[in-house]
Structure formats: C-alpha cells, structure tokens
Design an enzyme around this catalytic site. Structure first.
Site, PDB file in Angstrom:
ATOM      1  N   SER A 158     -20.038   5.087   0.287  1.00  9.85           N
ATOM      2  CA  SER A 158     -19.597   6.600   0.225  1.00  9.85           C
ATOM      3  C   SER A 158     -18.901   6.811  -1.101  1.00  9.85           C
ATOM      4  O   SER A 158     -19.293   7.957  -1.579  1.00  9.85           O
ATOM      5  CB  SER A 158     -18.804   6.934   1.341  1.00  9.85           C
ATOM      6  OG  SER A 158     -19.628   6.690   2.664  1.00  9.85           O
ATOM      7  N   GLU A 213      13.825   8.768 -21.234  1.00  8.45           N
ATOM      8  CA  GLU A 213      14.534   9.424 -22.353  1.00  8.45           C
ATOM      9  C   GLU A 213      16.032   9.525 -22.243  1.00  8.45           C
ATOM     10  O   GLU A 213      16.724   9.123 -22.928  1.00  8.45           O
ATOM     11  CB  GLU A 213      13.896  10.520 -22.909  1.00  8.45           C
ATOM     12  CG  GLU A 213      12.447  10.488 -23.303  1.00  8.45           C
ATOM     13  CD  GLU A 213      11.556  11.009 -22.133  1.00  8.45           C
ATOM     14  OE1 GLU A 213      10.381  11.594 -22.286  1.00  8.45           O
ATOM     15  OE2 GLU A 213      11.867  10.635 -20.987  1.00  8.45           O
ATOM     16  N   LEU A 251      -2.565  -3.453   6.630  1.00  6.18           N
ATOM     17  CA  LEU A 251      -2.640  -2.610   5.237  1.00  6.18           C
ATOM     18  C   LEU A 251      -1.396  -2.507   4.744  1.00  6.18           C
ATOM     19  O   LEU A 251      -0.913  -1.529   4.037  1.00  6.18           O
ATOM     20  CB  LEU A 251      -3.381  -1.558   5.366  1.00  6.18           C
ATOM     21  CG  LEU A 251      -4.669  -1.730   5.767  1.00  6.18           C
ATOM     22  CD1 LEU A 251      -5.363  -0.285   6.034  1.00  6.18           C
ATOM     23  CD2 LEU A 251      -5.626  -2.363   5.010  1.00  6.18           C
ATOM     24  N   ASP A 269     -11.177  -5.620  12.456  1.00  2.00           N
ATOM     25  CA  ASP A 269     -10.050  -6.512  11.800  1.00  2.00           C
ATOM     26  C   ASP A 269      -8.719  -6.302  12.442  1.00  2.00           C
ATOM     27  O   ASP A 269      -7.934  -7.047  12.159  1.00  2.00           O
ATOM     28  CB  ASP A 269     -10.212  -6.349  10.121  1.00  2.00           C
ATOM     29  CG  ASP A 269     -11.243  -7.022   9.848  1.00  2.00           C
ATOM     30  OD1 ASP A 269     -12.172  -7.939  10.623  1.00  2.00           O
ATOM     31  OD2 ASP A 269     -11.693  -6.827   8.807  1.00  2.00           O
ATOM     32  N   ALA A 325     -13.937  -8.146  -1.733  1.00  2.00           N
ATOM     33  CA  ALA A 325     -13.929  -9.601  -1.767  1.00  2.00           C
ATOM     34  C   ALA A 325     -15.287 -10.150  -1.255  1.00  2.00           C
ATOM     35  O   ALA A 325     -15.615  -9.655  -0.110  1.00  2.00           O
ATOM     36  CB  ALA A 325     -12.666  -9.943  -1.040  1.00  2.00           C
ATOM     37  N   CYS A 328       9.234  15.698 -21.634  1.00  2.00           N
ATOM     38  CA  CYS A 328       8.634  16.877 -20.732  1.00  2.00           C
ATOM     39  C   CYS A 328       9.661  18.133 -21.139  1.00  2.00           C
ATOM     40  O   CYS A 328      10.807  17.985 -21.859  1.00  2.00           O
ATOM     41  CB  CYS A 328       9.041  16.766 -19.399  1.00  2.00           C
ATOM     42  SG  CYS A 328      10.847  16.332 -18.907  1.00  2.00           S
ATOM     43  N   GLU A 331     -10.233  -0.240   0.351  1.00  2.00           N
ATOM     44  CA  GLU A 331     -10.539  -1.544   0.537  1.00  2.00           C
ATOM     45  C   GLU A 331     -12.122  -1.671   1.568  1.00  2.00           C
ATOM     46  O   GLU A 331     -12.975  -1.507   0.812  1.00  2.00           O
ATOM     47  CB  GLU A 331      -9.537  -2.463   1.160  1.00  2.00           C
ATOM     48  CG  GLU A 331      -8.330  -2.652   0.079  1.00  2.00           C
ATOM     49  CD  GLU A 331      -7.370  -3.447   0.562  1.00  2.00           C
ATOM     50  OE1 GLU A 331      -7.584  -4.182   1.887  1.00  2.00           O
ATOM     51  OE2 GLU A 331      -6.530  -3.919  -0.105  1.00  2.00           O
TER      52      GLU A 331
END
Length: 337
Positions: free
Chosen positions: A275, A53, A205, A201, A155, A76, A267
C-alpha cells in the site's frame, strides 16, 4: 579550504549523536574554531533542550569572540522552545559562520543568515550540503512535504519469501540483522505494521533495550485488534489508524506529521508495504536478505541455507554467491525449479 572541510565534518559527526532524541527537530552539530583550534562544540541533544550553537558558545565562553562557527544547518531566527540561535551567535562576537545548508523550515529559511549578515558576520554557505541534507532527510521531508519520511524495512529469503507456507517467519534473518533493526527502531519516531501482523505475530515493536521505544502505529482498516496484544502495554504509545486506500493513507501520514512524527518505519506485513509503495509514499528501503531458500517448506528449519556467502554489485544488479550448507531435496518439491 581544507580546514573548513575538517571542521564541518566534525560538526556533522556531532549532529548525528542526536539521532533518535531530537525529532521532529533537526540534527545539528556546531564547532567553534579560533586560531586553528576548537574552543567549543556541541550538538542538539534532546527535543526542547539547548541547540547546538548555544551549547558550543557556552563551552567556549569568552573565546567565542572572533571565532568561526561551523554548523550543518542555518542558525534559527525564531522563538520555539528555545531562543533564536542567530541572536546568540551575534551576541557572542563570532565573526564568521560556515553553514552546510539553509533551513527548509519557512519560519527560518534564510532569516537566520539575513540576521547574521546584517550584523557583519561573514557567511560561507553550502559546504557538504549533500551530506547535511541526507543527515536531516527526515526533517526536510517533514517540513517540506508535511508528512513523515518513510523507511520501508523488509526481511526475506533469497527467493523472496517473508514466511513459510504455514506463516512461520521467526526468524528469517540472523541475530545481527535483528539487532540492527532494533537499533533502527530507536532512531525513528514511529513504527507501523498492519493488523495482520499484530494478529499473526503479536509483536511488541519496541527497541529491545537499544534506546527509546518508538510510537507504535497499526493500520488496521476494519479489523479488530485483541485488547491483550503486546502493543497495548505501557512500553510506548500505540495509535490505531483505520486508513485503507491511497488517499486515506496520505491523510493518515499528514495527521502523523501534525503530531510530530518526522520519521516513520514501516515493517510488516506485505499488504501494508504494498500500500505504501503503490501510494508512492516510500522514501527509503532497507531490505535484509537471509542466505536461505525457503520455497514451499512448512518450517524454517527445513529451508536450504547457504554458507560462504559473498555479495557483489554487477552493474545495477546485486549478485549473491554461496554454497549449500548441506545437500537436501529442493525446498520447492519434486519437479519445481
């Protein structure tokens, strides 16, 4: 009114430009319209910088007087890192405010609208509320539930495998899917994996150049992490959490929220994903399915791949159709379906 919808759509589009830079603050866009034309617009660009704004009012200058403000979130009414936006709106002489939704933050909720109304500003509230709520779903979860919004990213192959029987998982999905995943990392506050993923791996990240790198969170339980892991470089902060059970997981998310993590991307690996699902802490699922049938093969190069793939919705289900790229024995071995 058609014009209201037009300008609110513009405000939402502007708000989205702050994705990945303003959290834990909300995404906000603002458009000032006078006599049917835009006289100023803006969006919240970075945490701690002027709100949408204020940016729009500055751009409009004296033309803000008598204009209509379109904004996707209630202005706000409290002091944070910046002054109250409601005060700026009142001082500018804006005569009407069209807002998509009320701010769920108890410091603001309804107070901004009340201040505007006391000073004679006309209000229209609720236009594109569904779209506005979805855009700021992470912020809403953060302030209402005191935890991050959790996106679970998976994936896998068509037969549900995330790795071969020897653990090979790079790369199940194609380059475009990986690039999409990197871009998503740049939009969230933190990314979480389990200790097993780190040990197997050794991932970095990071966002791989698609934007800022997220905070890296490892749910390690009692497992020790190698000090030379890529996660302990200076690309981004890395936090190690010892949580294991459901209650500990909830407490961990509350702790992350206190540190300003509004959106958490979960991931790998499978145990951590399970979990979060078992604890009822997953809000959104992003599942990349590669056109592969991995079965019991040891190497991804031996998986059966499909070509000319099409995806269709069949009622509540999804149907994937494709043709084997080249004839080969069943990846499940002799006698398996």
């Amino acid at each position: 009114m058609a014009s209201d919808e037009k300008w609110m759509s513009r405000a939402l589009a502007l708000a989205a430009k702050g994705q990945g830079f303003v959290h834990p603050n909300p995404l906000v866009g603002a458009v000032l319209v006078r006599d049917g034309r835009v006289v100023g617009e803006g969006f919240h660009r970075r945490f701690g910088e002027p709100h949408a704004e204020v940016e729009a009012i500055r751009r409009a200058g004296s033309l803000a007087k008598g204009s209509t403000l379109y904004v996707n979130l209630e202005p706000c009414a409290h002091w944070g890192k910046t002054p109250p936006c409601a005060d700026a709106v009142i001082r500018s002489g804006i005569t009407r405010v069209v807002a998509a939704m009320k701010d769920p933050n108890s410091l603001v909720s309804g107070k901004g609208f009340a201040a505007l109304k006391r000073h004679g500003v006309a209000l229209t509230i609720g236009l594109f509320k569904t779209e506005a709520t979805h855009l700021n779903r992470a912020f809403v979860t953060w302030v209402v539930e005191n935890r991050p919004y959790v996106t679970l990213k998976v994936a896998s192959s068509l037969d549900g495998r995330t790795a071969t029987i020897t653990g090979e998982s790079k790369w199940i999905t194609g380059e475009k899917a990986r690039r999409s995943g990197y871009a998503l990392r740049a939009q969230v506050d933190a990314i979480a994996v389990g200790a097993g993923t780190v040990l197997k791996d050794n991932p970095s990240l990071t966002a791989h150049g698609f934007g800022r790198n997220p905070i890296r969170v490892v749910f390690a339980g009692r497992r020790r992490l190698p000090p030379r892991s890529k996660l302990f470089n200076n690309a981004a902060p890395t936090w190690v959490i010892k949580a294991k059970g459901k209650s500990e997981l909830r407490q961990a998310l509350t702790g992350l929220a206190r540190k300003g993590v509004a959106h958490l991307l979960v991931e790998g690996g499978l145990q951590l994903q399970k979990s979060f699902l078992d604890a009822g802490l997953v809000d959104e699922v992003l599942w990349h399915i590669a056109p592969l049938i991995i079965g019991d093969v040891k190497n991804l190069r031996d998986a059966s791949s499909l070509k000319n793939v099409s995806v269709n919705n069949v009622g509540k289900d999804v149907c994937v159709t494709g043709y084997l790229a080249s004839p080969r024995p069943s990846p499940y071995g002799r006698g398996r379906p």
